[in-house]
Design an enzyme around this catalytic site. Sequence first.
Site, mmCIF file in Angstrom:
data_model
loop_
_atom_site.group_PDB
_atom_site.id
_atom_site.type_symbol
_atom_site.label_atom_id
_atom_site.label_comp_id
_atom_site.label_asym_id
_atom_site.label_seq_id
_atom_site.Cartn_x
_atom_site.Cartn_y
_atom_site.Cartn_z
ATOM 1 N N SER A 181 0.840 -1.390 -0.066
ATOM 2 C CA SER A 181 -0.072 0.191 0.098
ATOM 3 C C SER A 181 0.808 1.285 -0.141
ATOM 4 C CB SER A 181 -0.885 0.032 1.275
ATOM 5 O OG SER A 181 -1.738 -1.068 1.346
ATOM 6 N N HIS B 267 -5.659 -8.866 -1.817
ATOM 7 C CA HIS B 267 -5.642 -9.390 -0.275
ATOM 8 C C HIS B 267 -7.043 -10.151 -0.223
ATOM 9 C CE1 HIS B 267 -3.745 -5.401 -0.606
ATOM 10 N NE2 HIS B 267 -3.051 -5.675 0.460
ATOM 11 N N TYR C 153 -9.118 -9.836 2.229
ATOM 12 C CA TYR C 153 -10.264 -8.908 2.411
ATOM 13 C C TYR C 153 -10.960 -8.296 1.310
ATOM 14 C CZ TYR C 153 -6.807 -4.807 1.905
ATOM 15 O OH TYR C 153 -5.954 -3.913 1.416
ATOM 16 N N GLU C 154 -10.306 -8.489 0.146
ATOM 17 C CA GLU C 154 -11.228 -7.989 -0.968
ATOM 18 C C GLU C 154 -12.046 -8.869 -1.582
ATOM 19 O OE1 GLU C 154 -8.292 -5.524 -3.826
ATOM 20 O OE2 GLU C 154 -6.916 -6.810 -2.775
ATOM 21 N N ALA D 184 3.002 -2.386 4.016
ATOM 22 C CA ALA D 184 2.835 -1.645 5.354
ATOM 23 C C ALA D 184 2.059 -2.128 6.238
ATOM 24 C CB ALA D 184 1.502 -0.629 4.793
ATOM 25 N N SER E 50 -1.268 -8.867 4.778
ATOM 26 C CA SER E 50 -0.666 -9.313 3.359
ATOM 27 C C SER E 50 0.341 -10.510 3.648
ATOM 28 C CB SER E 50 -0.393 -8.253 2.351
ATOM 29 O OG SER E 50 0.727 -7.522 2.862
ATOM 30 N N HIS F 63 -6.947 4.400 6.978
ATOM 31 C CA HIS F 63 -6.213 3.845 5.788
ATOM 32 C C HIS F 63 -5.212 5.209 5.088
ATOM 33 C CE1 HIS F 63 -5.091 1.462 2.386
ATOM 34 N NE2 HIS F 63 -5.712 2.218 1.565
HETATM 35 N N1 HPA Z 1 -2.973 -3.246 11.305
HETATM 36 C C1 HPA Z 1 -3.005 -4.274 10.139
HETATM 37 N N2 HPA Z 1 -2.530 -3.788 9.172
HETATM 38 C C2 HPA Z 1 -2.087 -2.770 9.123
HETATM 39 C C3 HPA Z 1 -1.782 -1.825 10.078
HETATM 40 C C4 HPA Z 1 -2.232 -1.906 11.300
HETATM 41 O O1 HPA Z 1 -2.052 -1.425 12.295
HETATM 42 N N3 HPA Z 1 -1.059 -0.577 9.532
HETATM 43 C C5 HPA Z 1 -0.888 -1.090 8.225
HETATM 44 N N4 HPA Z 1 -1.370 -2.344 7.907
#
Ligand code: HPA
Length: 270
Positions: free
Chosen positions: A30, A83, A85-86, A113, A210, A245
């Site tokens: 991301s 992902h 979640y998608e 990330a 991920s 996000h």
């Molecule tokens: N949790 C899960 N996934 C993430 C986070 C988080 O705090 N920050 C960036 N991706």
Amino acid sequence: MTTNLTETDDFIRSTIHEGFRPRVGIILGSGLSGICDGMDVISHLDYRDIPHFPVSTVDSHKGVLSLGFLGGAAVAVLQGRFHYYEGYSAENVVYPVRILRQLGAEILLLTNACGGLNPQFRAGEIMLMDDHINLQWANPLIGRNTDQNRFVDMCNPYSERLATLAEHTALANGITLRKGTYLAVSGSNYETRAELRFMRKIGADVVGMSSVPETLIARQLRMEVLGLSLITNECRPDAPRQVSHAEVIETAAKAEQNLRALVHDILRVC
Ligand code: HPA
């Protein structure tokens, strides 16, 4: 190889010259697509134009496959990952890894990330994935197995050779590089305070949504894996604050420069 994989592979190969073989496959997380700035691009393909390729639905993920040279290495870079979640199946989440392997990649470089659980880690820092905990309740290895390697060893999923290279490179560039365990959740919610405490207790240093499915398949396909996690927010169960996000993307953008320098220099020597 399945028909789909063959068709995807044939299509991608038809856009590059025959002798080009990416040694390193890179998946960007991301807000981290700037890592391939300065790439000498041979082929630039929108996921929508690649047969059988899933399409990324997250705004901050571009959905582009670029082949060419970065830091002197022949690479195939996926800007935008898939992902759970998608709503993608496990098979779709890892489809790009199979393609990277098919194209010739021996190394998989993952960036992502993540939220920092280890109280010593700061937002904006990078963590080398030394190990992982899979709490995604999904596993791309489940199902009919066409690969020989069914029971994939996980005692050392991340390459020690590449980790050492990354550590030397970080030192030479004056970049702080943390090392630790990445815990994967499916998301897409961020964690509750109780979950964060649990995650710390079981030994996780960061949490993200991920990379683990990709590592599982890469190891099954006997690729060397290097994982670099950018800590975009600090998870503090005892002093909680909301994560968004937008904040994750903003911090990723600010800290991307260090990650870019690190990746380019690792590619020069890997
Ligand atoms: N949790 C899960 N996934 C993430 C986070 C988080 O705090 N920050 C960036 N991706």
